[in-house]
Motif scaffolding. Sequence first.
Motif, PDB file in Angstrom:
ATOM      1  N   TRP A   1      -1.468  -0.610  -4.426  1.00 41.79           N
ATOM      2  CA  TRP A   1      -0.086  -0.385  -4.852  1.00 41.79           C
ATOM      3  C   TRP A   1       0.923  -0.790  -3.779  1.00 41.79           C
ATOM      4  O   TRP A   1       2.123  -0.563  -3.919  1.00 41.79           O
ATOM      5  CB  TRP A   1       0.111   1.075  -5.255  1.00 41.79           C
ATOM      6  CG  TRP A   1      -0.655   1.412  -6.499  1.00 41.79           C
ATOM      7  CD1 TRP A   1      -1.828   2.104  -6.588  1.00 41.79           C
ATOM      8  CD2 TRP A   1      -0.333   1.009  -7.832  1.00 41.79           C
ATOM      9  NE1 TRP A   1      -2.254   2.179  -7.898  1.00 41.79           N
ATOM     10  CE2 TRP A   1      -1.353   1.512  -8.686  1.00 41.79           C
ATOM     11  CE3 TRP A   1       0.710   0.281  -8.407  1.00 41.79           C
ATOM     12  CZ2 TRP A   1      -1.356   1.318 -10.063  1.00 41.79           C
ATOM     13  CZ3 TRP A   1       0.715   0.080  -9.776  1.00 41.79           C
ATOM     14  CH2 TRP A   1      -0.307   0.596 -10.583  1.00 41.79           C
ATOM     15  N   TRP A   2       0.434  -1.413  -2.717  1.00 36.74           N
ATOM     16  CA  TRP A   2       1.319  -1.958  -1.678  1.00 36.74           C
ATOM     17  C   TRP A   2       1.934  -3.255  -2.212  1.00 36.74           C
ATOM     18  O   TRP A   2       1.203  -4.187  -2.573  1.00 36.74           O
ATOM     19  CB  TRP A   2       0.517  -2.219  -0.414  1.00 36.74           C
ATOM     20  CG  TRP A   2       1.288  -2.797   0.735  1.00 36.74           C
ATOM     21  CD1 TRP A   2       2.568  -2.517   1.098  1.00 36.74           C
ATOM     22  CD2 TRP A   2       0.799  -3.761   1.683  1.00 36.74           C
ATOM     23  NE1 TRP A   2       2.932  -3.229   2.215  1.00 36.74           N
ATOM     24  CE2 TRP A   2       1.858  -4.011   2.594  1.00 36.74           C
ATOM     25  CE3 TRP A   2      -0.409  -4.427   1.855  1.00 36.74           C
ATOM     26  CZ2 TRP A   2       1.735  -4.903   3.656  1.00 36.74           C
ATOM     27  CZ3 TRP A   2      -0.542  -5.305   2.910  1.00 36.74           C
ATOM     28  CH2 TRP A   2       0.511  -5.543   3.801  1.00 36.74           C
ATOM     29  N   PRO A   3       3.235  -3.382  -2.297  1.00 36.89           N
ATOM     30  CA  PRO A   3       3.860  -4.570  -2.892  1.00 36.89           C
ATOM     31  C   PRO A   3       3.517  -5.882  -2.194  1.00 36.89           C
ATOM     32  O   PRO A   3       3.606  -6.951  -2.805  1.00 36.89           O
ATOM     33  CB  PRO A   3       5.366  -4.273  -2.783  1.00 36.89           C
ATOM     34  CG  PRO A   3       5.463  -2.794  -2.698  1.00 36.89           C
ATOM     35  CD  PRO A   3       4.242  -2.359  -1.954  1.00 36.89           C
ATOM     36  N   HIS A   4       3.107  -5.813  -0.917  1.00 32.90           N
ATOM     37  CA  HIS A   4       2.850  -7.034  -0.146  1.00 32.90           C
ATOM     38  C   HIS A   4       1.360  -7.346   0.001  1.00 32.90           C
ATOM     39  O   HIS A   4       0.989  -8.173   0.838  1.00 32.90           O
ATOM     40  CB  HIS A   4       3.475  -6.912   1.240  1.00 32.90           C
ATOM     41  CG  HIS A   4       4.945  -6.597   1.219  1.00 32.90           C
ATOM     42  ND1 HIS A   4       5.870  -7.415   0.615  1.00 32.90           N
ATOM     43  CD2 HIS A   4       5.632  -5.524   1.708  1.00 32.90           C
ATOM     44  CE1 HIS A   4       7.082  -6.877   0.739  1.00 32.90           C
ATOM     45  NE2 HIS A   4       6.957  -5.732   1.384  1.00 32.90           N
TER      46      HIS A   4
ATOM     47  N   SER B   1       1.866   2.293   2.549  1.00 34.33           N
ATOM     48  CA  SER B   1       3.024   2.770   1.786  1.00 34.33           C
ATOM     49  C   SER B   1       2.858   4.261   1.511  1.00 34.33           C
ATOM     50  O   SER B   1       2.032   4.931   2.144  1.00 34.33           O
ATOM     51  CB  SER B   1       3.138   2.009   0.449  1.00 34.33           C
ATOM     52  OG  SER B   1       2.147   2.434  -0.458  1.00 34.33           O
TER      53      SER B   1
ATOM     54  N   ASP C   1       7.434   1.060   2.740  1.00 31.49           N
ATOM     55  CA  ASP C   1       6.351   0.096   2.648  1.00 31.49           C
ATOM     56  C   ASP C   1       6.234  -0.679   3.955  1.00 31.49           C
ATOM     57  O   ASP C   1       7.246  -1.068   4.554  1.00 31.49           O
ATOM     58  CB  ASP C   1       6.620  -0.897   1.513  1.00 31.49           C
ATOM     59  CG  ASP C   1       6.664  -0.220   0.149  1.00 31.49           C
ATOM     60  OD1 ASP C   1       5.884   0.717  -0.057  1.00 31.49           O
ATOM     61  OD2 ASP C   1       7.474  -0.642  -0.701  1.00 31.49           O
TER      62      ASP C   1
END
Length: 231
Positions: free
Chosen positions: A84-87, A21, A57
Amino acid sequence: MSDLLEYLKAQKKSGINIETSTRCSLKCAQCDRANLYLDKDDKRYKDIKQRIQNGSDLSISNFKKLIGFSSSLILCGQFSDPIWWPHLEDAILLMKKYPEKKLNITTAANRPNIEWYENIFKSCNKNILWTFGIDGLSDTSMIYRQGQNSKLMFDVMLLAKKMNICFEWSFIVFDYNEHQIEDAIQFAKDNKITLVLVKTDRTKNGFSAPDKWKPDFTGTQNLIKKGVRVT
């Protein structure tokens, strides 16, 4: 075409480094993100701001394609931090379907509390390796890793040890933290932590490494004998 195929074969075997990201909570002195704190009329600020605006992302579907292709993936952003990567949790859970493959999560930033780490560690298999970038002890690492809660990061490492998570401690040696090497070795030994001392030639924004900790120096055999990895 043959050169490209050979390159792809090598990448498939050795692993691929992924930028997940444009997100990170740190202001490391030698990272391009530090340009975000320059005057808004500065070209470097404009360039980095544009880079963030153009970024996105990594999708979990593309992550699945990558892990399907390569034997291992390394989440070690040059601009972002994978925590901090949402996935990230989805990717960790997906790795259970690929037990023969490896995922290395390299992180120096931190989430607000240790509960976040405890929850995500519960999803980890043995094919996931965490690498914690803590450059010094808890009272010094934040000098370079500006914004890092270094004390929390040490607590996270101890939690990872308690939960049998595969991890290592990556310590970049700078002028400001060289005096803590022996204490770091002792801490790692006492807590059965794998310590990796990292050479660097970074000389930006007031940070540099002692000559004996630059990449071309080879006189670190005495530390290797103590069970420390040096890269």
